[in-house]
Design a protein around this motif. Structure first.
Motif, mmCIF file in Angstrom:
data_model
loop_
_atom_site.group_PDB
_atom_site.id
_atom_site.type_symbol
_atom_site.label_atom_id
_atom_site.label_comp_id
_atom_site.label_asym_id
_atom_site.label_seq_id
_atom_site.Cartn_x
_atom_site.Cartn_y
_atom_site.Cartn_z
ATOM 1 N N ALA A 3 0.803 -1.224 0.000
ATOM 2 C CA ALA A 3 0.000 0.000 0.000
ATOM 3 C C ALA A 3 0.836 1.273 0.000
ATOM 4 C CB ALA A 3 -0.927 0.016 1.221
ATOM 5 N N VAL A 4 2.148 1.122 0.088
ATOM 6 C CA VAL A 4 3.023 2.285 0.245
ATOM 7 C C VAL A 4 3.206 3.010 -1.088
ATOM 8 C CG1 VAL A 4 5.332 3.068 0.856
ATOM 9 C CG2 VAL A 4 4.234 1.263 2.189
ATOM 10 N N ILE A 5 2.873 4.291 -1.101
ATOM 11 C CA ILE A 5 3.179 5.156 -2.237
ATOM 12 C C ILE A 5 4.607 5.649 -2.036
ATOM 13 C CG2 ILE A 5 2.519 7.246 -3.487
ATOM 14 C CD1 ILE A 5 -0.258 6.956 -2.044
ATOM 15 N N PRO A 6 5.552 5.278 -2.903
ATOM 16 C CA PRO A 6 6.945 5.675 -2.679
ATOM 17 C C PRO A 6 7.099 7.189 -2.565
ATOM 18 C CG PRO A 6 6.804 4.020 -4.414
ATOM 19 C CD PRO A 6 5.404 4.445 -4.118
ATOM 20 N N THR A 7 8.024 7.619 -1.728
ATOM 21 C CA THR A 7 8.220 9.054 -1.568
ATOM 22 C C THR A 7 8.743 9.683 -2.856
ATOM 23 O OG1 THR A 7 10.469 8.796 -0.688
ATOM 24 C CG2 THR A 7 8.646 8.810 0.891
ATOM 25 N N ASP A 8 9.431 8.904 -3.692
ATOM 26 C CA ASP A 8 9.862 9.437 -4.984
ATOM 27 C C ASP A 8 8.648 9.717 -5.875
ATOM 28 O OD1 ASP A 8 12.240 10.016 -6.770
ATOM 29 O OD2 ASP A 8 11.119 8.608 -8.035
ATOM 30 N N THR A 9 7.631 8.854 -5.785
ATOM 31 C CA THR A 9 6.378 9.108 -6.504
ATOM 32 C C THR A 9 5.729 10.383 -5.998
ATOM 33 O OG1 THR A 9 6.037 6.730 -6.780
ATOM 34 C CG2 THR A 9 4.112 8.144 -7.069
ATOM 35 N N MET A 10 5.745 10.601 -4.702
ATOM 36 C CA MET A 10 5.176 11.815 -4.116
ATOM 37 C C MET A 10 5.885 13.052 -4.661
ATOM 38 S SD MET A 10 4.864 10.255 -0.256
ATOM 39 C CE MET A 10 4.398 11.776 0.541
ATOM 40 N N LYS A 11 7.202 12.982 -4.739
ATOM 41 C CA LYS A 11 7.968 14.105 -5.306
ATOM 42 C C LYS A 11 7.555 14.360 -6.746
ATOM 43 C CE LYS A 11 11.516 13.322 -7.481
ATOM 44 N NZ LYS A 11 12.790 12.757 -7.963
ATOM 45 N N ASN A 12 7.445 13.299 -7.543
ATOM 46 C CA ASN A 12 7.078 13.458 -8.955
ATOM 47 C C ASN A 12 5.677 14.040 -9.116
ATOM 48 O OD1 ASN A 12 9.545 12.361 -9.624
ATOM 49 N ND2 ASN A 12 8.750 10.279 -9.882
ATOM 50 N N ILE A 13 4.764 13.679 -8.216
ATOM 51 C CA ILE A 13 3.403 14.228 -8.265
ATOM 52 C C ILE A 13 3.440 15.728 -8.008
ATOM 53 C CG2 ILE A 13 1.213 14.290 -6.998
ATOM 54 C CD1 ILE A 13 1.491 11.222 -6.716
ATOM 55 N N PHE A 18 -1.525 26.063 -3.783
ATOM 56 C CA PHE A 18 -0.721 24.919 -4.230
ATOM 57 C C PHE A 18 -0.744 23.817 -3.173
ATOM 58 C CE2 PHE A 18 3.594 23.043 -5.325
ATOM 59 C CZ PHE A 18 3.114 22.377 -6.438
ATOM 60 N N ALA A 19 -0.657 24.194 -1.893
ATOM 61 C CA ALA A 19 -0.734 23.192 -0.817
ATOM 62 C C ALA A 19 -2.088 22.493 -0.831
ATOM 63 C CB ALA A 19 -0.491 23.859 0.533
ATOM 64 N N LEU A 20 -3.156 23.248 -1.068
ATOM 65 C CA LEU A 20 -4.493 22.647 -1.159
ATOM 66 C C LEU A 20 -4.597 21.720 -2.364
ATOM 67 C CD1 LEU A 20 -6.671 25.753 -0.240
ATOM 68 C CD2 LEU A 20 -6.428 23.667 1.114
ATOM 69 N N ASP A 21 -3.993 22.100 -3.487
ATOM 70 C CA ASP A 21 -4.004 21.248 -4.688
ATOM 71 C C ASP A 21 -3.307 19.912 -4.409
ATOM 72 O OD1 ASP A 21 -5.332 23.173 -6.164
ATOM 73 O OD2 ASP A 21 -3.505 23.996 -7.064
ATOM 74 N N ILE A 22 -2.195 19.971 -3.672
ATOM 75 C CA ILE A 22 -1.455 18.747 -3.340
ATOM 76 C C ILE A 22 -2.311 17.853 -2.442
ATOM 77 C CG2 ILE A 22 0.550 17.832 -2.123
ATOM 78 C CD1 ILE A 22 2.057 20.395 -3.013
ATOM 79 N N CYS A 23 -2.911 18.442 -1.408
ATOM 80 C CA CYS A 23 -3.761 17.652 -0.504
ATOM 81 C C CYS A 23 -4.907 17.009 -1.266
ATOM 82 C CB CYS A 23 -4.311 18.543 0.609
ATOM 83 S SG CYS A 23 -3.103 19.047 1.849
ATOM 84 N N ASN A 24 -5.568 17.790 -2.095
ATOM 85 C CA ASN A 24 -6.720 17.280 -2.844
ATOM 86 C C ASN A 24 -6.319 16.141 -3.772
ATOM 87 O OD1 ASN A 24 -9.575 17.562 -3.926
ATOM 88 N ND2 ASN A 24 -8.390 17.956 -5.783
ATOM 89 N N HIS A 25 -5.153 16.251 -4.396
ATOM 90 C CA HIS A 25 -4.723 15.195 -5.326
ATOM 91 C C HIS A 25 -4.564 13.855 -4.601
ATOM 92 C CE1 HIS A 25 -2.702 13.339 -8.781
ATOM 93 N NE2 HIS A 25 -1.954 12.749 -7.864
ATOM 94 N N PHE A 26 -3.888 13.858 -3.471
ATOM 95 C CA PHE A 26 -3.637 12.589 -2.781
ATOM 96 C C PHE A 26 -4.922 12.008 -2.195
ATOM 97 C CE2 PHE A 26 0.755 14.112 -2.920
ATOM 98 C CZ PHE A 26 1.416 12.944 -3.278
ATOM 99 N N ILE A 27 -5.801 12.854 -1.661
ATOM 100 C CA ILE A 27 -7.062 12.366 -1.104
ATOM 101 C C ILE A 27 -7.967 11.808 -2.201
ATOM 102 C CG2 ILE A 27 -9.241 13.133 -0.063
ATOM 103 C CD1 ILE A 27 -7.149 12.689 2.026
ATOM 104 N N SER A 28 -8.017 12.480 -3.350
ATOM 105 C CA SER A 28 -8.929 12.063 -4.417
ATOM 106 C C SER A 28 -8.365 10.945 -5.281
ATOM 107 C CB SER A 28 -9.285 13.265 -5.303
ATOM 108 O OG SER A 28 -8.125 13.799 -5.924
#
Length: 306
Positions: free
Chosen positions: A64-74, A90-100
């Motif tokens: 289930a782990v999303i690699p931190t390198d993937t997080m950086k690329n997102i 931009f911080a809200l956009d990042i939060c929304n992307h991971f939640i959705s």
């Protein structure tokens, strides 16, 4: 491969209280080109996630782990696709992307800070593509969002250095046998400011306007009127003056925390050179330093939260 020795504690004797992971200090420069005119945002981002299971911690199961390198690329991809209008958005956009995008992500926390670039001007004419870094405080924000919850945003200013050479004193304080400092009616007041504030609803907020207004309130409350200044009896009262002025001018802010870290200056003795020194030549004393913090909230908002 031989497994490392571990202490076998019964699982029923422990529980995971919190688990988060993420990528820190993701740095990027985003350039928006509108013909000849260029606009820039240079930012540093940290993103942390909490998943709906802790199997990676308890059982070494990384499925289930999303690699931190993937997080950086997102984050880099979102900067390209969404742009960076403000650090808060931009911080809200990042939060929304991971939640959705990931149904097993239950909590996202994002920190974004901005390099203070200002467009160069000459004779009042803004340059189309050149900028200068100005020491007027670093803008930052924190955003967090839980699944099925509303996002929360905190904005702030840090590393803003302020100084006034008079209209400051410190008198009437508690004394005992350990007190050695004299009372002062006129001193240099110098400090580095950290300030952050929270909002109620995050909708329809002009984050740029709010940040600029808070920045102006800090400078005005610290310094007073330009022709005469305003007397400060203590760092604590200066902190409160900043908070009161900010809450009066920015109704969207529910709560504000301000910290002043004192930068002390000591007048040096020049008598051995045959010179007098009426607090004209001073040297900074880096450590130890004093720190003054207060959090102030609107009573109505605090009652509603309770």
């Amino acid at each position: 491969m031989q497994q490392p020795a571990v202490c076998h504690l019964p699982k029923e004797d422990v529980e995971v209280l919190n688990s988060e992971y993420g990528k820190n200090v993701i740095k990027l420069l985003r350039i928006r080109r509108d013909d000849k005119k260029h606009c820039i945002k240079e930012v540093e981002i940290c993103v942390h996630l909490r998943l709906d299971s802790v199997n990676e911690y308890l059982h070494g199961d990384n499925s289930a782990v999303i690699p931190t390198d993937t997080m950086k690329n997102i984050v880099l991809a979102l900067a390209k696709c969404k742009g960076i209008q403000t650090v808060e958005q931009f911080a809200l956009d990042i939060c929304n992307h991971f939640i959705s995008s990931y149904c097993h992500v239950v909590y996202v926390k994002t920190y974004v800070q901005e390099v203070p670039w200002r467009r160069l001007e000459k004779n009042g004419i803004p340059h189309v593509h050149s900028f200068i870094c100005v020491p007027e405080g670093i803008r930052f924000c924190e955003a967090e969002q839980c699944r099925n919850g509303c996002p929360l945003v905190i904005s702030g200013i840090k590393e803003l250095k302020l100084k006034k050479t008079t209209q400051s004193g410190f008198q009437g304080f508690h004394r005992d046998k350990y007190t050695t400092i004299p009372e002062r009616t006129d001193r240099v007041l110098s400090a580095e400011l950290f300030c952050k504030w929270s909002y109620g609803e995050c909708q329809d907020i002009d984050f740029d306007c709010v940040w600029d207004t808070v920045h102006e309130c800090v400078l005005e409350a610290f310094s007073g009127p330009p022709e005469c200044g305003e007397y400060s009896p203590s760092h604590q009262k200066t902190v409160n003056n900043i908070q009161m002025l900010t809450l009066a001018r920015v109704p969207q802010i529910q709560e504000i925390e301000v910290t002043l870290n004192n930068i002390y200056y000591d007048a040096i003795d020049l008598k051995k050179f045959g010179l007098t020194n009426d607090k004209e030549v001073l040297i900074p004393v880096d450590i130890p330093y004093a720190s003054y913090t207060c959090t102030l909230g609107r009573k109505k908002c605090l009652r509603e939260q309770a």
